[in-house]
Design a protein around this motif. Structure first.
Motif, PDB file in Angstrom:
ATOM      1  N   TRP A 105      61.690  33.606 -69.488  1.00 35.87           N
ATOM      2  CA  TRP A 105      60.369  33.004 -69.736  1.00 35.87           C
ATOM      3  C   TRP A 105      60.432  31.891 -70.776  1.00 35.87           C
ATOM      4  O   TRP A 105      59.719  30.909 -70.668  1.00 35.87           O
TER       5      TRP A 105
ATOM      6  N   MET B  34      58.096  40.920 -71.331  1.00 38.11           N
ATOM      7  CA  MET B  34      57.917  41.536 -70.014  1.00 38.11           C
ATOM      8  C   MET B  34      56.837  42.609 -70.087  1.00 38.11           C
ATOM      9  O   MET B  34      55.955  42.683 -69.228  1.00 38.11           O
ATOM     10  N   ARG B  35      56.892  43.429 -71.145  1.00 38.25           N
ATOM     11  CA  ARG B  35      55.873  44.479 -71.292  1.00 38.25           C
ATOM     12  C   ARG B  35      54.494  43.863 -71.462  1.00 38.25           C
ATOM     13  O   ARG B  35      53.507  44.325 -70.868  1.00 38.25           O
TER      14      ARG B  35
ATOM     15  N   LEU C 148      55.049  43.775 -66.859  1.00 37.29           N
ATOM     16  CA  LEU C 148      56.192  43.940 -65.964  1.00 37.29           C
ATOM     17  C   LEU C 148      57.091  45.073 -66.449  1.00 37.29           C
ATOM     18  O   LEU C 148      57.217  45.279 -67.660  1.00 37.29           O
TER      19      LEU C 148
ATOM     20  N   ALA D 246      62.670  43.164 -61.749  1.00 33.34           N
ATOM     21  CA  ALA D 246      61.589  42.266 -62.206  1.00 33.34           C
ATOM     22  C   ALA D 246      62.151  40.879 -62.532  1.00 33.34           C
ATOM     23  O   ALA D 246      61.492  39.865 -62.299  1.00 33.34           O
TER      24      ALA D 246
ATOM     25  N   HIS E 127      61.146  37.465 -60.632  1.00 23.88           N
ATOM     26  CA  HIS E 127      60.723  36.266 -61.368  1.00 23.88           C
ATOM     27  C   HIS E 127      61.454  35.017 -60.852  1.00 23.88           C
ATOM     28  O   HIS E 127      60.863  33.943 -60.754  1.00 23.88           O
TER      29      HIS E 127
END
Ligand code: GDP
Length: 314
Positions: free
Chosen positions: A200, A243-244, A248, A254, A258
């Protein structure tokens, strides 16, 4: 000689690139590096991910600390502090040379890519290090404390605010730096790797540059990501926390989801079970502690790319 192109952030990617360049039949490596973390501090142009690659690939990195230079001295910071200057971002004395030279050359009109190429030549770095773009792109994180510039979030606030969204200011109008699209599209490039960097914060800014995304979509070489998840957790940094916060699960599935529109395969760590993967994958111990680990992960990623190329699954 084989050519390999790597999309990378800082520490995780630098480990992989070092592993690639240390292989017995080392490929010619081009690293396309995230510049979304770049910022101005005390008037200086700082490029954290590029500098991490420069230090790691020239053997000058501080391995204990995980960032900056080995054997660094800190007179500048002590003097700065004594004058009441902002000390939340550490600038070592040797590190300053890089920032001052970069800033003065940028001010004289030289593009970042040429400046970085010059630094890499001075330090005899074999891999080609390319900023993703010579145009400014800034990673901005929308959090429960408002929108924060990357270094305010990452260093000053130590990733504590809860992230809601991320945007890359300037990316839509940014052009790839010279050589970036060519390294992706070069018919002699036989593998494109996405390093185990933060998807990300470190890889998405690269993918947000439209001509880079287009080049990846039309590339003939297979694109393989190395999962940054090891044993259901991130090795370091805020990947798992993000992520949390984005709702996700912290899993390689995951990560694969992505990257679904970009990758042809993914290298999975042996500690993780991946029942739900619908794309080609290989399993390896992906934790890179020393050079042997780095070479093993680099070789496994290249093997997976070769298998995908041979099976025509891309
Ligand atoms: P970045 O490369 O600038 O994004 O930053 P970091 O070096 O902090 O790494 C970010 C991501 O890379 C994290 O999600 C880590 O889990 C992952 N990472 C770092 N080192 C390793 C490693 O040795 N193996 C694997 N598989 N992932 C790693």
């Amino acid at each position: 000689m084989r050519k390999v192109t790597v999309l990378t952030g800082g520490v995780g990617g630098a480990k992989l690139v070092l592993g690639l360049t240390a292989l017995e039949f080392a490929p010619q490596v081009t690293a396309i590096v995230n510049t979304g973390d770049d910022f101005r501090h005390l008037g200086l142009a700082v490029s954290p991910d590029i500098d991490t690659l420069l230090y790691v690939l020239s053997g000058q990195d501080n391995r204990t600390q995980g960032w900056g230079r080995e054997g660094e001295s800190w007179s500048f910071m002590a003097a700065l502090r004594s004058l009441g200057g902002a000390d939340w971002f550490a600038l070592g004395d040797g590190d300053l040379a890089l920032h001052i030279l970069r800033t003065s050359r940028l001010a004289a009109g030289e593009p970042l890519s040429e400046i970085v190429a010059g630094f890499a030549r001075s330090w005899n770095i074999a891999a080609r290090i390319l900023p993703m773009s010579d145009d400014p792109v800034a990673t901005m994180i929308d959090t429960d404390e408002g929108e924060l510039a990357f270094q305010d979030y990452f260093v000053a606030r130590q990733c504590r605010p809860v992230a809601r969204a991320i945007r890359f200011a300037g990316a839509a109008g940014a052009r790839p730096a010279p050589g970036v699209a060519e390294a992706i599209l070069d018919p002699e490039t036989d593998s494109i790797l996405i390093a185990p960097s933060n998807p990300w914060l470190s890889v998405d800014p690269i993918l947000a540059v439209p001509e880079i995304a287009y080049a990846l979509a039309t590339a003939t070489a297979p694109i393989v990501a190395i999962s940054p998840i090891v044993g259901g957790e991130a090795v370091k940094g805020p990947t798992a926390k993000l992520m949390r916060e984005f709702g996700l699960p912290v899993t390689t599935e995951a990560i694969a989801a992505h990257y679904a529109r970009v990758i042809d395969g993914i290298l999975v760590d042996g500690r993780d079970t991946v029942s739900g993967l619908s794309l080609p994958y290989a399993v390896e111990d992906t934790l890179m502690r020393d050079l042997t680990d780095r070479k093993r992960v680099a070789a496994a990623a290249l093997d997976l790319a070769r298998t995908i190329a041979c099976s025509g699954q891309h």
